[in-house]
Write a protein that holds these residues in place. Sequence first.
Motif, short mmCIF file in Angstrom:
data_model
loop_
_atom_site.label_atom_id
_atom_site.label_comp_id
_atom_site.label_asym_id
_atom_site.label_seq_id
_atom_site.Cartn_x
_atom_site.Cartn_y
_atom_site.Cartn_z
N ILE A 48 36.33 19.30 -41.94
CA ILE A 48 34.93 18.88 -41.94
C ILE A 48 34.83 17.57 -42.72
O ILE A 48 35.37 17.45 -43.83
CB ILE A 48 33.94 19.95 -42.48
CG1 ILE A 48 32.50 19.41 -42.46
CG2 ILE A 48 34.36 20.46 -43.86
CD1 ILE A 48 31.43 20.46 -42.46
N LEU A 49 34.18 16.62 -42.07
CA LEU A 49 34.03 15.29 -42.64
C LEU A 49 33.52 15.37 -44.07
O LEU A 49 32.55 16.06 -44.35
CB LEU A 49 33.01 14.53 -41.78
CG LEU A 49 32.66 13.12 -42.24
CD1 LEU A 49 33.84 12.19 -42.04
CD2 LEU A 49 31.45 12.62 -41.46
N TYR A 50 34.15 14.65 -44.96
CA TYR A 50 33.67 14.54 -46.33
C TYR A 50 32.53 13.53 -46.37
O TYR A 50 32.75 12.33 -46.21
CB TYR A 50 34.79 14.11 -47.27
CG TYR A 50 34.35 14.00 -48.70
CD1 TYR A 50 34.12 15.12 -49.48
CD2 TYR A 50 34.14 12.75 -49.28
CE1 TYR A 50 33.68 15.02 -50.79
CE2 TYR A 50 33.72 12.63 -50.60
CZ TYR A 50 33.49 13.77 -51.34
OH TYR A 50 33.06 13.66 -52.63
N GLN A 91 39.06 5.28 -46.85
CA GLN A 91 40.43 5.80 -47.09
C GLN A 91 40.38 7.05 -47.96
O GLN A 91 41.02 8.06 -47.67
CB GLN A 91 41.29 4.73 -47.81
CG GLN A 91 41.78 3.61 -46.91
CD GLN A 91 42.72 4.10 -45.80
OE1 GLN A 91 43.27 5.19 -45.86
NE2 GLN A 91 42.88 3.28 -44.76
N LEU A 92 39.59 6.96 -49.02
CA LEU A 92 39.48 8.07 -49.96
C LEU A 92 38.78 9.27 -49.32
O LEU A 92 39.22 10.43 -49.47
CB LEU A 92 38.73 7.60 -51.20
CG LEU A 92 38.67 8.54 -52.40
CD1 LEU A 92 40.05 9.05 -52.78
CD2 LEU A 92 38.02 7.83 -53.59
N SER A 93 37.73 9.02 -48.57
CA SER A 93 37.01 10.12 -47.91
C SER A 93 37.89 10.82 -46.88
O SER A 93 37.82 12.04 -46.74
CB SER A 93 35.74 9.61 -47.22
OG SER A 93 34.83 9.16 -48.18
N ILE A 125 31.73 5.99 -40.00
CA ILE A 125 32.42 5.78 -38.72
C ILE A 125 33.89 5.44 -38.97
O ILE A 125 34.79 5.96 -38.30
CB ILE A 125 31.69 4.69 -37.91
CG1 ILE A 125 30.30 5.23 -37.52
CG2 ILE A 125 32.49 4.26 -36.69
CD1 ILE A 125 29.38 4.20 -36.93
N GLU A 126 34.12 4.58 -39.96
CA GLU A 126 35.49 4.19 -40.29
C GLU A 126 36.29 5.40 -40.78
O GLU A 126 37.46 5.59 -40.39
CB GLU A 126 35.45 3.08 -41.36
CG GLU A 126 36.79 2.52 -41.80
CD GLU A 126 37.66 1.99 -40.66
OE1 GLU A 126 37.11 1.57 -39.62
OE2 GLU A 126 38.91 2.04 -40.80
N THR A 127 35.69 6.24 -41.61
CA THR A 127 36.38 7.44 -42.08
C THR A 127 36.79 8.31 -40.90
O THR A 127 37.92 8.81 -40.84
CB THR A 127 35.44 8.27 -43.02
OG1 THR A 127 35.01 7.43 -44.08
CG2 THR A 127 36.15 9.48 -43.58
#
Length: 353
Positions: A73-75, A54-56, A125-127
């Motif tokens: 861009i993915l954290y 959630q935070l990412s 993956i969840e992020t």
Amino acid sequence: MSQRLKSDLVTRAASGEQTPTVPVWFMRQAGRSLPEYRAVRKRGSILDTIKDPQLSAEITLQPVRRYGVDAAILYSDIIVPTFAVGFGIEVVEGKGPVATVPFRSEEDLKRLRDLEPEVDTSYVIETIRILVKELDIPLIGFAGAPFTVASYLIEGGPSKTYLKTKSLMRSNPDLWHKLMDRLAKLAISSLKSQIMAGASIFQLFDSWVGVLSPAEYAEMVAPHSNAVFHALAELNVPSIHFGVGTAMLLDQIASSGCTTVGVDDRIGLDYACRITQGKVALQGNLDPANILMGKNIAIDQTKKVLLASACSPGYIFNLGHGVFPESDPQVLKAVVDFVHDQGAAIRKNAQTR
Ligand code: CP3
């Protein structure tokens, strides 16, 4: 992956298309330059923050909201896969990745087993799953290139000289190739899982490879980095290959199987065009130091970058390297607005001259 995107400018440009608006995103657009990041970032290791989907996801979205960039861009971090398989590596604040027991011998390969993304990095993956529901622009997945990740494992931390890395490479090429092969596999598994979860483009960061000669790059690095692009070709997403100080390596980087080359700020994009000969799209390359010099200089220099980019139909505006933590978000926002408002016209003018 039935993402409906409001803007697919980044993926189109990365596939070589000249887009009606110049797309822009910034390396390190999330992070310490944003007060909203400093407000939500957990104390302690960045890896704990990355493990919180959630935070990412929230941190990934922060620069999208603030700047109106054309990609998220993915954290995450380039050392997440090696961390997740238990190599023994951490990220130390203000320093970077640190391996308490650095890579030295054949024995150490045992600490680099295959990655099972669904198990080892389920939080990544969840992020991504959270993000693709929220986003109407492309999500960029990424991995560290084998050389740059190897440099952290071998040096034990950030380095200026890369002495231990070069020494292992030259004294024990057999072990070097085994290590690079392992790291390429980790990057491939990680990137595949990111794309399957919904990332629509990826960037391979070979940030520190500019310390090698073209001959050594060809022999010791290219086969492994190229293997990453070749393994991902079947997934049919555009890809960006980035490194710093790569002027003399650019022809090889452009032949790696990527669709786009990320150019740093030590060369002009016009020069990058001559070297890459239209084989790839280009991304870059405003010196991130300009952002610290205020709006006027930043915009002036942005114009120069846009002019030099005219030679490349497929083009994504970016910095030549990551945003400095001291950067003023308002200057970055002004650059985004300028690129969106005037970028395409500046490029068109230069092309018809
Ligand atoms: O916005 C983004 O670019 C997405 C997130 C991202 C991070 N690291 C988050 C992060 C990305 C793409 C990276 C990649 C990365 N990590 C690279 C390649 C890119 C480059 O800059 O060349 C490298 C070499 C690393 C290794 C690493 N991780 C370094 C050198 C540092 C900085 C250490 C420090 O504190 O100055 C990190 C930590 C890190 N990764 C931060 C962030 C936002 C620092 C902030 C924090 O600890 O909260």
